[in-house]
Design a protein around this motif. Structure first.
Motif, PDB file in Angstrom:
ATOM      1  N   ILE A  94       0.880  -1.210   0.038  1.00 35.80           N
ATOM      2  CA  ILE A  94      -0.154  -0.076  -0.063  1.00 35.80           C
ATOM      3  C   ILE A  94       1.029   1.178  -0.083  1.00 35.80           C
ATOM      4  CG2 ILE A  94      -1.480   1.246   1.391  1.00 35.80           C
ATOM      5  CD1 ILE A  94      -2.903  -1.346   2.369  1.00 35.80           C
ATOM      6  N   LEU A  95       2.019   1.256   1.119  1.00 41.84           N
ATOM      7  CA  LEU A  95       2.595   2.383   0.903  1.00 41.84           C
ATOM      8  C   LEU A  95       3.606   2.604  -0.398  1.00 41.84           C
ATOM      9  CD1 LEU A  95       4.224   2.224   4.450  1.00 41.84           C
ATOM     10  CD2 LEU A  95       2.446   3.849   3.715  1.00 41.84           C
ATOM     11  N   ARG A  96       3.796   1.548  -1.143  1.00 46.09           N
ATOM     12  CA  ARG A  96       4.608   1.628  -2.404  1.00 46.09           C
ATOM     13  C   ARG A  96       3.880   2.297  -3.535  1.00 46.09           C
ATOM     14  NH1 ARG A  96       5.189  -1.244  -7.363  1.00 46.09           N
ATOM     15  NH2 ARG A  96       3.323  -2.537  -6.830  1.00 46.09           N
ATOM     16  N   VAL A  97       2.377   2.018  -3.662  1.00 44.43           N
ATOM     17  CA  VAL A  97       1.556   2.224  -4.628  1.00 44.43           C
ATOM     18  C   VAL A  97       1.334   3.895  -4.608  1.00 44.43           C
ATOM     19  CG1 VAL A  97      -0.403   2.046  -5.839  1.00 44.43           C
ATOM     20  CG2 VAL A  97       1.055   0.035  -5.607  1.00 44.43           C
ATOM     21  N   ASN A  98       0.742   3.926  -3.191  1.00 43.84           N
ATOM     22  CA  ASN A  98       0.008   5.092  -2.660  1.00 43.84           C
ATOM     23  C   ASN A  98       0.870   6.433  -2.239  1.00 43.84           C
ATOM     24  OD1 ASN A  98      -2.301   3.625  -2.905  1.00 43.84           O
ATOM     25  ND2 ASN A  98      -2.887   3.726  -0.808  1.00 43.84           N
ATOM     26  N   LEU A  99       2.028   6.099  -1.885  1.00 45.59           N
ATOM     27  CA  LEU A  99       2.856   7.145  -1.420  1.00 45.59           C
ATOM     28  C   LEU A  99       4.290   7.115  -2.048  1.00 45.59           C
ATOM     29  CD1 LEU A  99       3.679   9.238   0.690  1.00 45.59           C
ATOM     30  CD2 LEU A  99       4.377   7.597   2.460  1.00 45.59           C
ATOM     31  N   ILE A 100       5.091   5.977  -2.267  1.00 46.62           N
ATOM     32  CA  ILE A 100       6.195   5.983  -3.038  1.00 46.62           C
ATOM     33  C   ILE A 100       5.885   6.556  -4.467  1.00 46.62           C
ATOM     34  CG2 ILE A 100       8.200   4.567  -3.724  1.00 46.62           C
ATOM     35  CD1 ILE A 100       8.008   3.115  -1.004  1.00 46.62           C
ATOM     36  N   GLY A 101       5.025   5.650  -4.941  1.00 44.08           N
ATOM     37  CA  GLY A 101       4.415   6.034  -6.348  1.00 44.08           C
ATOM     38  C   GLY A 101       4.482   7.494  -6.764  1.00 44.08           C
ATOM     39  N   PRO A 102       3.543   8.425  -5.882  1.00 43.63           N
ATOM     40  CA  PRO A 102       3.637   9.901  -6.261  1.00 43.63           C
ATOM     41  C   PRO A 102       4.987  10.537  -6.024  1.00 43.63           C
ATOM     42  CG  PRO A 102       1.769   9.182  -5.018  1.00 43.63           C
ATOM     43  CD  PRO A 102       2.447   7.860  -4.973  1.00 43.63           C
ATOM     44  N   ALA A 103       5.955   9.971  -4.965  1.00 41.04           N
ATOM     45  CA  ALA A 103       6.956  10.508  -4.708  1.00 41.04           C
ATOM     46  C   ALA A 103       8.021  10.363  -5.895  1.00 41.04           C
ATOM     47  CB  ALA A 103       7.581   9.981  -3.487  1.00 41.04           C
ATOM     48  N   MET A 104       7.894   9.313  -6.585  1.00 39.99           N
ATOM     49  CA  MET A 104       8.746   9.013  -7.766  1.00 39.99           C
ATOM     50  C   MET A 104       8.267   9.808  -8.905  1.00 39.99           C
ATOM     51  SD  MET A 104      11.059   7.118  -6.625  1.00 39.99           S
ATOM     52  CE  MET A 104      10.723   8.060  -5.179  1.00 39.99           C
ATOM     53  N   ALA A 105       6.826  10.075  -9.113  1.00 39.05           N
ATOM     54  CA  ALA A 105       6.139  10.971 -10.031  1.00 39.05           C
ATOM     55  C   ALA A 105       6.669  12.525 -10.140  1.00 39.05           C
ATOM     56  CB  ALA A 105       4.720  10.702 -10.025  1.00 39.05           C
ATOM     57  N   ILE A 106       6.724  12.730  -8.754  1.00 43.77           N
ATOM     58  CA  ILE A 106       7.313  14.358  -8.406  1.00 43.77           C
ATOM     59  C   ILE A 106       8.820  14.314  -8.928  1.00 43.77           C
ATOM     60  CG2 ILE A 106       7.765  15.753  -6.752  1.00 43.77           C
ATOM     61  CD1 ILE A 106       5.390  14.789  -5.176  1.00 43.77           C
ATOM     62  N   LYS A 107       9.633  13.299  -8.307  1.00 42.45           N
ATOM     63  CA  LYS A 107      10.848  13.297  -8.543  1.00 42.45           C
ATOM     64  C   LYS A 107      11.394  13.298 -10.153  1.00 42.45           C
ATOM     65  CE  LYS A 107      15.214  10.099  -7.912  1.00 42.45           C
ATOM     66  NZ  LYS A 107      15.502   8.964  -7.108  1.00 42.45           N
ATOM     67  N   HIS A 108      10.480  12.528 -10.971  1.00 46.21           N
ATOM     68  CA  HIS A 108      10.883  12.592 -12.285  1.00 46.21           C
ATOM     69  C   HIS A 108      10.341  13.444 -13.081  1.00 46.21           C
ATOM     70  CE1 HIS A 108      13.766   9.239 -11.654  1.00 46.21           C
ATOM     71  NE2 HIS A 108      12.656   8.578 -11.025  1.00 46.21           N
ATOM     72  N   ALA A 109       8.969  14.040 -12.895  1.00 49.05           N
ATOM     73  CA  ALA A 109       8.254  14.966 -13.351  1.00 49.05           C
ATOM     74  C   ALA A 109       8.865  16.383 -13.345  1.00 49.05           C
ATOM     75  CB  ALA A 109       6.852  14.754 -13.209  1.00 49.05           C
ATOM     76  N   ALA A 110       9.194  16.805 -12.426  1.00 51.35           N
ATOM     77  CA  ALA A 110       9.513  18.091 -11.902  1.00 51.35           C
ATOM     78  C   ALA A 110      10.863  18.431 -12.863  1.00 51.35           C
ATOM     79  CB  ALA A 110       9.747  18.263 -10.475  1.00 51.35           C
ATOM     80  N   PRO A 111      11.933  17.775 -13.002  1.00 53.25           N
ATOM     81  CA  PRO A 111      12.886  18.242 -13.614  1.00 53.25           C
ATOM     82  C   PRO A 111      12.558  18.530 -15.099  1.00 53.25           C
ATOM     83  CG  PRO A 111      13.642  16.361 -12.171  1.00 53.25           C
ATOM     84  CD  PRO A 111      12.199  16.472 -12.319  1.00 53.25           C
ATOM     85  N   ALA A 112      11.602  17.563 -15.705  1.00 53.37           N
ATOM     86  CA  ALA A 112      11.212  17.616 -17.074  1.00 53.37           C
ATOM     87  C   ALA A 112      10.239  19.018 -17.227  1.00 53.37           C
ATOM     88  CB  ALA A 112      10.222  16.494 -17.529  1.00 53.37           C
TER      89      ALA A 112
END
Length: 250
Positions: A94-112
């Motif tokens: 649950i933490l992998r999908v619900n929390l780590i997932g958005p964190a990784m989306a932010i990590k890689h979307a923001a620089p682009a």
């Protein structure tokens, strides 16, 4: 009026419910949208995997030259078991999908987004992340994490013109909550759904999509680090039940 003309957007969890409604609405307002999910969307993506999320963002930027909107919407509920019933593996997934997932989306979307002048990142949290009583322990903890994640991300994007916000839906009829609606309908109690909020009804995916459209658009250009609650007023009060060790009492 088309509020997202020329925008390039990614929506995860796009195979059904809020994600699918958002894809349709964004496209209706002029955006080019890539919907991602494990199945039923434009592309297959495990939103809780950093490798998969990075590959998705890289592919969209390569094909379209930029990324303007990232809606990290994918999530899992994990059921309503109590804290003594959810094991380590349930918590981890649950933490992998619900929390780590958005964190990784932010990590890689923001620089682009920064490279192309800015953008809007949106994550789906929940009223369950505001206080107890609206979900299982792991789900509630994960969504509370999302609410604070967007706040710290907004601060760390300082100067990049990248806004980071969350949406906190109340009870919405989606694939995740379908069992609640099915159970109520089977018992003839469908009219009781949502009665705890002042609007006395459950919400529709399109109502959350409308909130995402606002946050994605230039109309929300000064909204940043915010958790927008869309719950019919449910969280304006306290639950009518209290938790007792081992059981729930009225």
């Amino acid at each position: 009026m088309s509020r997202l003309d020329g925008k390039i957007a990614i929506v995860t969890g796009a195979g059904s419910g809020i994600g699918r409604a958002t894809v349709d609405l964004f496209r209706g307002h002029g955006a080019t949208v890539v919907g991602a999910d494990l199945k039923g969307a434009d592309v297959e993506c495990d939103a809780g995997s950093e490798e998969a999320v990075k590959a998705l963002i890289d592919e969209v930027v390569e094909q379209h030259g930029r990324l303007d909107v990232m809606f990290a919407n994918a999530g899992v509920s994990g059921g309503f078991d109590g804290i003594f019933d959810q094991d380590e593996n349930t918590w981890a997934e649950i933490l992998r999908v619900n929390l780590i997932g958005p964190a990784m989306a932010i990590k890689h979307a923001a620089p682009a987004m920064k490279k192309s002048g800015g953008g809007s990142i949106i994550a789906t949290a929940s009223v369950a992340g505001l206080r107890s009583g609206a979900g299982g322990p792991a789900y509630t903890a994960s969504k509370a994490g999302v609410i604070n994640l967007v706040k710290i991300a907004a601060q760390q994007m300082s100067g990049a013109n990248v806004r980071v916000n969350a949406i906190c839906p109340g009870l919405i009829e989606t694939g995740m909550t379908q069992f609640i609606y099915d159970h109520a309908r089977a018992k003839g109690n469908e009219g009781e759904i949502g009665k705890l909020n002042p609007l006395r009804r459950g919400g529709e995916p399109e109502e959350i999509a409308a909130a995402a459209l606002f946050l994605a658009s230039d109309e929300a250009s000064y909204v940043n680090g915010h958790a927008l609650v869309v719950d019919g007023g449910l969280s304006s009060s306290h639950p009518y039940t209290r938790q007792v060790y081992g059981r729930t009492a009225s």
